[in-house]
Scaffold this motif. Structure first.
Motif, PDB file in Angstrom:
ATOM      1  N   UNK A 275      76.930  47.975  92.846  1.00  0.00           N
ATOM      2  CA  UNK A 275      76.375  46.864  92.316  1.00  0.00           C
ATOM      3  C   UNK A 275      76.786  45.774  93.360  1.00  0.00           C
ATOM      4  N   UNK A 276      75.893  44.841  93.889  1.00  0.00           N
ATOM      5  CA  UNK A 276      76.215  43.824  94.276  1.00  0.00           C
ATOM      6  C   UNK A 276      75.766  42.582  93.678  1.00  0.00           C
ATOM      7  N   UNK A 277      76.577  41.504  93.688  1.00  0.00           N
ATOM      8  CA  UNK A 277      76.343  40.382  92.914  1.00  0.00           C
ATOM      9  C   UNK A 277      75.317  39.553  93.365  1.00  0.00           C
ATOM     10  N   UNK A 278      74.345  39.274  92.565  1.00  0.00           N
ATOM     11  CA  UNK A 278      73.101  38.524  93.076  1.00  0.00           C
ATOM     12  C   UNK A 278      73.124  37.221  93.065  1.00  0.00           C
ATOM     13  N   UNK A 279      74.248  36.613  92.713  1.00  0.00           N
ATOM     14  CA  UNK A 279      74.788  35.225  92.750  1.00  0.00           C
ATOM     15  C   UNK A 279      74.148  34.331  91.765  1.00  0.00           C
ATOM     16  N   UNK A 280      73.280  35.041  90.559  1.00  0.00           N
ATOM     17  CA  UNK A 280      72.676  34.108  89.718  1.00  0.00           C
ATOM     18  C   UNK A 280      73.370  33.534  88.532  1.00  0.00           C
ATOM     19  N   UNK A 281      73.013  32.666  87.926  1.00  0.00           N
ATOM     20  CA  UNK A 281      73.794  32.295  86.752  1.00  0.00           C
ATOM     21  C   UNK A 281      73.061  32.679  85.473  1.00  0.00           C
ATOM     22  N   UNK A 282      73.563  32.356  84.239  1.00  0.00           N
ATOM     23  CA  UNK A 282      72.959  32.632  82.854  1.00  0.00           C
ATOM     24  C   UNK A 282      71.690  32.164  82.466  1.00  0.00           C
ATOM     25  N   UNK A 283      71.380  31.161  83.260  1.00  0.00           N
ATOM     26  CA  UNK A 283      70.225  30.417  82.920  1.00  0.00           C
ATOM     27  C   UNK A 283      68.810  31.203  83.571  1.00  0.00           C
ATOM     28  N   UNK A 284      68.190  31.680  82.801  1.00  0.00           N
ATOM     29  CA  UNK A 284      66.924  32.421  83.305  1.00  0.00           C
ATOM     30  C   UNK A 284      66.048  31.466  84.287  1.00  0.00           C
ATOM     31  N   UNK A 285      65.744  32.206  85.404  1.00  0.00           N
ATOM     32  CA  UNK A 285      64.859  31.700  86.339  1.00  0.00           C
ATOM     33  C   UNK A 285      63.628  30.976  85.819  1.00  0.00           C
ATOM     34  N   UNK A 286      62.723  31.696  84.960  1.00  0.00           N
ATOM     35  CA  UNK A 286      61.695  31.224  84.473  1.00  0.00           C
ATOM     36  C   UNK A 286      61.749  30.363  83.305  1.00  0.00           C
ATOM     37  N   UNK A 287      63.063  30.111  82.704  1.00  0.00           N
ATOM     38  CA  UNK A 287      63.155  29.226  81.623  1.00  0.00           C
ATOM     39  C   UNK A 287      62.238  29.524  80.369  1.00  0.00           C
ATOM     40  N   UNK A 288      62.266  31.077  80.385  1.00  0.00           N
ATOM     41  CA  UNK A 288      61.669  31.749  79.166  1.00  0.00           C
ATOM     42  C   UNK A 288      62.538  32.526  78.336  1.00  0.00           C
ATOM     43  N   UNK A 289      62.456  32.499  77.150  1.00  0.00           N
ATOM     44  CA  UNK A 289      63.069  33.622  76.200  1.00  0.00           C
ATOM     45  C   UNK A 289      61.824  34.463  75.417  1.00  0.00           C
ATOM     46  N   UNK A 290      62.167  35.752  75.874  1.00  0.00           N
ATOM     47  CA  UNK A 290      61.026  36.764  75.133  1.00  0.00           C
ATOM     48  C   UNK A 290      61.922  37.335  73.698  1.00  0.00           C
ATOM     49  N   UNK A 291      61.192  37.463  72.770  1.00  0.00           N
ATOM     50  CA  UNK A 291      61.609  37.972  71.558  1.00  0.00           C
ATOM     51  C   UNK A 291      60.764  39.305  71.261  1.00  0.00           C
ATOM     52  N   UNK A 292      61.384  40.332  71.298  1.00  0.00           N
ATOM     53  CA  UNK A 292      60.428  41.612  71.170  1.00  0.00           C
ATOM     54  C   UNK A 292      61.170  42.485  70.456  1.00  0.00           C
ATOM     55  N   UNK A 293      60.509  43.637  69.688  1.00  0.00           N
ATOM     56  CA  UNK A 293      60.912  44.879  69.190  1.00  0.00           C
ATOM     57  C   UNK A 293      61.762  45.605  69.805  1.00  0.00           C
ATOM     58  N   UNK A 294      62.727  46.138  69.242  1.00  0.00           N
ATOM     59  CA  UNK A 294      63.715  47.073  69.846  1.00  0.00           C
ATOM     60  C   UNK A 294      63.367  48.411  70.392  1.00  0.00           C
ATOM     61  N   UNK A 295      62.308  48.734  70.153  1.00  0.00           N
ATOM     62  CA  UNK A 295      61.350  50.178  70.305  1.00  0.00           C
ATOM     63  C   UNK A 295      61.804  50.732  71.530  1.00  0.00           C
ATOM     64  N   UNK A 296      62.500  51.514  71.825  1.00  0.00           N
ATOM     65  CA  UNK A 296      62.764  52.183  73.122  1.00  0.00           C
ATOM     66  C   UNK A 296      61.614  52.575  74.099  1.00  0.00           C
ATOM     67  N   UNK A 297      60.358  52.494  73.538  1.00  0.00           N
ATOM     68  CA  UNK A 297      59.386  52.886  74.321  1.00  0.00           C
ATOM     69  C   UNK A 297      58.976  51.613  75.045  1.00  0.00           C
ATOM     70  N   UNK A 298      59.509  50.517  74.698  1.00  0.00           N
ATOM     71  CA  UNK A 298      59.037  49.016  75.310  1.00  0.00           C
ATOM     72  C   UNK A 298      59.703  48.790  76.737  1.00  0.00           C
ATOM     73  N   UNK A 299      58.983  48.839  77.580  1.00  0.00           N
ATOM     74  CA  UNK A 299      59.549  48.395  79.131  1.00  0.00           C
ATOM     75  C   UNK A 299      58.985  47.071  79.343  1.00  0.00           C
ATOM     76  N   UNK A 300      59.758  46.055  78.579  1.00  0.00           N
ATOM     77  CA  UNK A 300      59.255  44.594  78.819  1.00  0.00           C
ATOM     78  C   UNK A 300      59.133  44.069  80.283  1.00  0.00           C
ATOM     79  N   UNK A 301      60.327  44.343  81.032  1.00  0.00           N
ATOM     80  CA  UNK A 301      60.298  43.755  82.554  1.00  0.00           C
ATOM     81  C   UNK A 301      59.000  44.407  83.135  1.00  0.00           C
ATOM     82  N   UNK A 302      59.035  45.636  83.015  1.00  0.00           N
ATOM     83  CA  UNK A 302      57.710  46.227  83.787  1.00  0.00           C
ATOM     84  C   UNK A 302      56.382  45.875  83.369  1.00  0.00           C
ATOM     85  N   UNK A 303      56.352  45.684  81.938  1.00  0.00           N
ATOM     86  CA  UNK A 303      54.934  45.276  81.144  1.00  0.00           C
ATOM     87  C   UNK A 303      54.624  43.746  81.504  1.00  0.00           C
ATOM     88  N   UNK A 304      55.686  43.036  81.628  1.00  0.00           N
ATOM     89  CA  UNK A 304      55.510  41.653  81.952  1.00  0.00           C
ATOM     90  C   UNK A 304      55.593  41.019  83.474  1.00  0.00           C
TER      91      UNK A 304
END
Length: 173
Positions: A26-55
C-alpha cells in the motif's frame, strides 16, 4: 503432550492474510475523507454488485453506503447526514437491482425471528416486491429528510442483473 489437531483456516483468516499482503504494498494516495465527486451512493449489499466497476468509479470518488436492499432507513439517513454535513457530498445516487434477495422475503421474516430467538427485532425487514417502486420510496425518504440539506440531485436507478443485461442501469429518475 498436546494432541490437538491443527486449526483449520477460516474465511476471516484468509481476509486477514490478504490484508497483510495489501498493507505491505500500500502507498498512501494522500486523499482525505471527502469524496472527490461529492456523491454518496446507496446500494444493496449483494456480493454480486461491483459498484465501482459498474459506475466507472475510482478509489476516493464517492461514499458508498450498503445495506440489505439498498433501502433508505434511519441508519442510511444518519450516514447521508454525516456525508453531506461533515464531508461535503451534494448528490445522492440510489442503486437497487433486479433479483434482490429482499424481493423473496416478507415482513413475516421478522415474526419468524421473534419466534426463534424470543425477541422481536426493532427494525422492519423493508422487504419489497416492486424494485422500481422501492427506489421511488427511497428517493422520497431522502428528498423529505429534514437532516439532509442537499436533496436537489437525488437519482434512483435499478441495476439490471439478469444474464443478458448484466450491469446495465435502468434509470428511475
Amino acid at each position: 503432550m498436546s494432541t490437538s489437531a491443527p486449526r483449520t483456516a477460516t474465511v476471516t483468516d484468509r481476509l486477514v492474510e490478504a490484508n497483510r499482503a495489501y498493507a505491505a504494498r500500500f502507498t498512501d494516495p494522500g486523499m482525505g475523507a471527502r469524496p472527490v465527486l461529492r456523491v454518496a451512493d446507496v446500494a444493496c449489499m449483494d456480493a454480486r454488485l461491483d459498484l465501482h466497476a459498474a459506475l466507472g468509479l475510482e478509489l476516493g470518488d464517492c461514499h458508498t453506503i450498503r445495506n440489505a436492499g439498498g433501502v433508505v432507513t434511519d441508519d442510511t439517513i444518519r450516514s447521508l447526514t454525516i456525508s453531506q454535513r461533515a464531508l461535503g457530498t451534494r448528490s445522492v445516487a440510489l442503486i437497487h437491482h433486479t433479483g434482490c434477495g429482499l424481493q423473496t422475503l416478507t415482513e413475516d421474516f421478522r415474526h419468524e425471528l421473534e419466534l426463534e430467538v424470543g425477541q422481536r427485532p426493532a427494525r422492519a425487514v423493508e422487504a419489497f416486491r416492486d424494485v422500481d417502486q422501492d427506489v421511488r420510496q427511497s428517493m422520497q425518504r431522502v428528498r423529505t429528510s429534514p437532516f439532509l440539506p442537499h436533496t436537489d440531485d437525488v437519482r434512483g436507478s435499478v441495476l439490471l442483473t439478469r444474464e443478458c443485461t448484466q450491469g446495465r442501469i435502468s434509470s428511475i429518475v
